[in-house]
Scaffold this motif. Structure first.
Motif, short mmCIF file in Angstrom:
data_model
loop_
_atom_site.label_atom_id
_atom_site.label_comp_id
_atom_site.label_asym_id
_atom_site.label_seq_id
_atom_site.Cartn_x
_atom_site.Cartn_y
_atom_site.Cartn_z
N ARG A 1 -7.03 8.36 -9.86
CA ARG A 1 -7.73 7.16 -9.38
C ARG A 1 -6.85 6.37 -8.42
NH1 ARG A 1 -9.56 2.17 -13.21
NH2 ARG A 1 -7.31 1.90 -13.19
N THR A 2 -5.56 6.33 -8.71
CA THR A 2 -4.65 5.60 -7.84
C THR A 2 -4.49 6.30 -6.49
OG1 THR A 2 -3.46 4.91 -9.83
CG2 THR A 2 -2.38 4.50 -7.72
N SER B 1 0.85 -1.18 0.00
CA SER B 1 0.00 0.00 0.00
C SER B 1 0.89 1.24 0.00
CB SER B 1 -0.91 0.00 1.24
OG SER B 1 -1.77 1.12 1.21
N ARG C 1 -2.87 -3.22 -6.55
CA ARG C 1 -3.36 -3.50 -7.91
C ARG C 1 -3.59 -2.22 -8.70
NH1 ARG C 1 -9.11 -3.86 -8.71
NH2 ARG C 1 -10.29 -3.28 -6.85
N PHE C 2 -4.01 -1.15 -8.04
CA PHE C 2 -4.21 0.12 -8.73
C PHE C 2 -2.87 0.77 -9.05
CE2 PHE C 2 -8.33 -0.36 -6.58
CZ PHE C 2 -9.18 -0.11 -7.64
N ARG D 1 -0.37 8.11 0.17
CA ARG D 1 -0.96 9.06 -0.78
C ARG D 1 -0.03 10.24 -1.05
NH1 ARG D 1 -6.02 7.43 1.60
NH2 ARG D 1 -7.45 6.69 -0.04
N ARG E 1 -6.79 7.93 -5.02
CA ARG E 1 -8.01 7.60 -4.26
C ARG E 1 -7.99 6.16 -3.76
NH1 ARG E 1 -10.57 10.39 -8.60
NH2 ARG E 1 -11.25 8.39 -9.47
N HIS E 2 -7.35 5.28 -4.53
CA HIS E 2 -7.29 3.85 -4.16
C HIS E 2 -5.84 3.40 -4.20
CE1 HIS E 2 -11.66 3.82 -4.73
NE2 HIS E 2 -11.45 4.39 -5.91
N PRO E 3 -5.05 3.64 -3.15
CA PRO E 3 -3.61 3.35 -3.17
C PRO E 3 -3.23 1.90 -2.93
CG PRO E 3 -4.21 4.34 -1.08
CD PRO E 3 -5.47 4.31 -1.90
N GLN E 4 -4.11 0.98 -3.30
CA GLN E 4 -3.80 -0.45 -3.14
C GLN E 4 -2.87 -0.91 -4.26
OE1 GLN E 4 -7.12 0.62 -3.09
NE2 GLN E 4 -7.10 0.73 -0.85
#
Length: 303
Positions: free
Chosen positions: A245-246, A194, A253-254, A197, A248-251
């Motif tokens: 988008r990444t 992870s 896979r993104f 941000r 917002r979603h820092p997992q």
């Protein structure tokens, strides 16, 4: 077939087209027309070999880490042994330098063979930056800068074959590439975990900055030709959308998807460089490299 796939994965085959695109864009940036000579072919092959050298060296240096985080890769999985990988690494480096040396040979005068050292010197600089990144700087704050330098020099490699390296607006091309690649390298440094941000935001700002410098290089063509304007704007918007988008979603896979997009996006980046000098036709030729890169990317990973 599985053996072939292992070798393609080892050298990140889809990304070889991005290295070729760098040098071809740099070459066309310094030529008066869209052309392709034997010297062009040598320098593009040199670029691909140096990229393969860097990728294989990276995997050799990361073997222990990959056994924990990426056990399916060719080396930790045992599909390719270490000795074979070292041989490929050394051969890629040797061919990369020798091909650049050959590209510097001028046969314009049948009574005298001239040797231009610029391509060889740039190739050596690329090899040095690759080794510095893979062996020393990867985990430091200088790591992204070293990676950006490799790509900026790769554009310069193509420029070095076309003629003298003059310090004019064309130098914005390797500078823009340096900023873009250094920034997305920082963006995805922890792609298997992870990612904070803050790191993603800083990386995104750098990516946008690189694209703005690219816009300065292509400004005159953007003002004259709708195709270049649309291509640059579409690239800017798409990369910004993927990055946001990444954030917002820092997992993982993104982040990994964003990194794949940024890497293959280098071809579009190079297409804009080519368009800045020769218009839409040069850009389309480079964009066509997305086809084999994308098709291979469905079968072979690129990050």
């Amino acid at each position: 077939m599985s053996r072939v796939r292992a070798y393609l994965e080892l050298v990140r085959a889809p990304n070889l087209f991005t290295a070729i695109a760098d040098s071809l864009a740099g070459y066309w940036l310094c030529t008066g027309a869209i052309n392709f000579t034997w010297r062009t072919g040598l320098i593009l092959a040199s670029s691909a070999c140096l990229y393969a050298y860097g990728i294989v060296l990276n995997d050799l240096m990361d073997d222990e880490t990959d056994r924990q985080e990426r056990p399916s890769r060719p080396l930790p999985s045992g599909r390719i042994n270490t000795l074979t990988a070292r041989t490929i690494c050394a051969a890629s480096l040797a061919f990369g330098i020798l091909l650049a040396l050959g590209a510097g040979v001028s046969l314009e005068n049948p009574d005298h063979i001239d040797m231009r050292l610029a391509p060889t010197l740039v190739a050596l600089a690329i090899a040095f930056c690759i080794a510095a990144y893979d062996c020393l700087l990867k985990e430091t704050w200088l790591g992204p800068a070293a990676m950006g330098a490799c790509r900026g020099l790769n554009v310069l490699l193509g420029m070095s074959v076309a003629g003298s390296l003059a310090w004019d607006i064309r130098m914005a091309a390797p500078l823009a590439m340096f900023i873009y690649v250094a920034s997305f390298t920082a963006f995805g440094r922890t792609e298997t975990q992870s990612t904070p941000r803050r790191s993603l935001t800083i990386g995104t700002a750098g990516v946008i900055a690189g694209l703005l410098v690219l816009g300065v290089l292509a400004a005159h063509r953007i003002a004259e030709e709708t195709f270049t304007l649309v291509l640059w704007l579409a690239f800017l918007i798409h990369m910004g959308r993927v990055a946001l988008r990444t954030i917002r979603h820092p997992q993982p896979r993104f982040v990994q998807y964003a990194m794949k997009t940024f890497i293959l996006g280098i071809i579009a980046f190079d297409a804009i460089i080519a368009s800045a000098s020769h218009g839409w036709l040069a850009a389309v030729v480079l964009l066509l490299l997305l086809i084999p890169a994308g098709l291979l990317g469905r079968w072979v990973y690129s990050t």
